[in-house]
Scaffold this active site. Structure first.
Site, PDB file in Angstrom:
ATOM      1  N   HIS A 141       1.231  -3.955  -0.129  1.00 11.55           N
ATOM      2  CA  HIS A 141       1.131  -3.239   1.142  1.00 11.55           C
ATOM      3  C   HIS A 141      -0.321  -2.893   1.453  1.00 11.55           C
ATOM      4  O   HIS A 141      -0.779  -3.061   2.588  1.00 11.55           O
ATOM      5  CB  HIS A 141       1.964  -1.953   1.108  1.00 11.55           C
ATOM      6  CG  HIS A 141       3.405  -2.153   1.409  1.00 11.55           C
ATOM      7  ND1 HIS A 141       4.276  -2.720   0.506  1.00 11.55           N
ATOM      8  CD2 HIS A 141       4.139  -1.849   2.506  1.00 11.55           C
ATOM      9  CE1 HIS A 141       5.481  -2.762   1.035  1.00 11.55           C
ATOM     10  NE2 HIS A 141       5.431  -2.246   2.254  1.00 11.55           N
ATOM     11  N   HIS A 174       3.217   3.254  -6.487  1.00  9.45           N
ATOM     12  CA  HIS A 174       1.924   2.713  -6.920  1.00  9.45           C
ATOM     13  C   HIS A 174       1.015   3.809  -7.440  1.00  9.45           C
ATOM     14  O   HIS A 174       1.110   4.959  -6.996  1.00  9.45           O
ATOM     15  CB  HIS A 174       1.191   2.015  -5.760  1.00  9.45           C
ATOM     16  CG  HIS A 174       1.725   0.674  -5.429  1.00  9.45           C
ATOM     17  ND1 HIS A 174       1.569  -0.428  -6.228  1.00  9.45           N
ATOM     18  CD2 HIS A 174       2.440   0.252  -4.357  1.00  9.45           C
ATOM     19  CE1 HIS A 174       2.151  -1.467  -5.669  1.00  9.45           C
ATOM     20  NE2 HIS A 174       2.705  -1.077  -4.533  1.00  9.45           N
TER      21      HIS A 174
END
Length: 172
Positions: free
Chosen positions: A109, A148
């Protein structure tokens, strides 16, 4: 040294991940993260075409080339690093999203958002601040939502910008 970097990364993750416990922040960052799923990129391309934007052909061509570099690169790097996601190995992690795969380094992303911000800023400098702010929010959302570590996002940003710069160098 790698241990010190990892310890810093985990501590930063834990501080940022805690912000998700506030109802508004979790909902807001889920929406922000969703905008990094790719639909917005296609919508921007369609809008630029519809608006007959200046440099549309070059913008679309270099963006497609950059994404063709980015996608296999981040998938290969995930297989090389095999870094487990924080929501998998940290028992106290609060995660609001189910990750699509098991590895976190680099953030796809963040890579895609940085790539798009770099492309838009090159061809349409008037949106530079908005596009980079949006990319940073996507990266932050990935940490806050528990999928993340900060270094995954940073590495993703570097990857996305490098892919963008390579495509711009080769095309423009």
């Amino acid at each position: 040294m790698l241990r010190a970097i990892n310890n810093w990364d985990v501590k930063c993750f834990e501080k940022l991940n805690h912000i998700q416990t506030f109802r508004f922040s979790s909902a807001f960052f889920r929406i922000v993260s969703f905008t990094g799923d790719g639909y917005i990129y296609a919508a921007v391309g369609v809008y630029l075409f519809w608006a007959s934007a200046h440099n549309y052909t070059s913008s679309l061509s270099t963006s497609l080339m950059a994404f063709l570099l980015d996608l296999p690169s981040f998938m290969l790097l995930k297989k090389i690093f095999k870094r487990p996601r924080p929501c998998v190995i940290l028992s106290h992690c609060k995660h609001a999203l189910e990750p699509r795969d098991q590895f976190s380094m680099p953030s796809g992303h963040a890579a895609a958002a940085a790539l798009m911000a770099c492309q838009l800023s090159h061809f349409y400098p008037q949106v530079k601040l908005i596009s980079y702010t949006w990319a940073l929010l996507i990266g932050l959302s990935r940490v806050l939502l528990g999928v993340h570590y900060p270094m995954d996002v940073l590495f993703g940003f570097v990857l996305g910008i490098c892919c963008s710069k390579i495509s711009l160098f080769l095309w423009v």
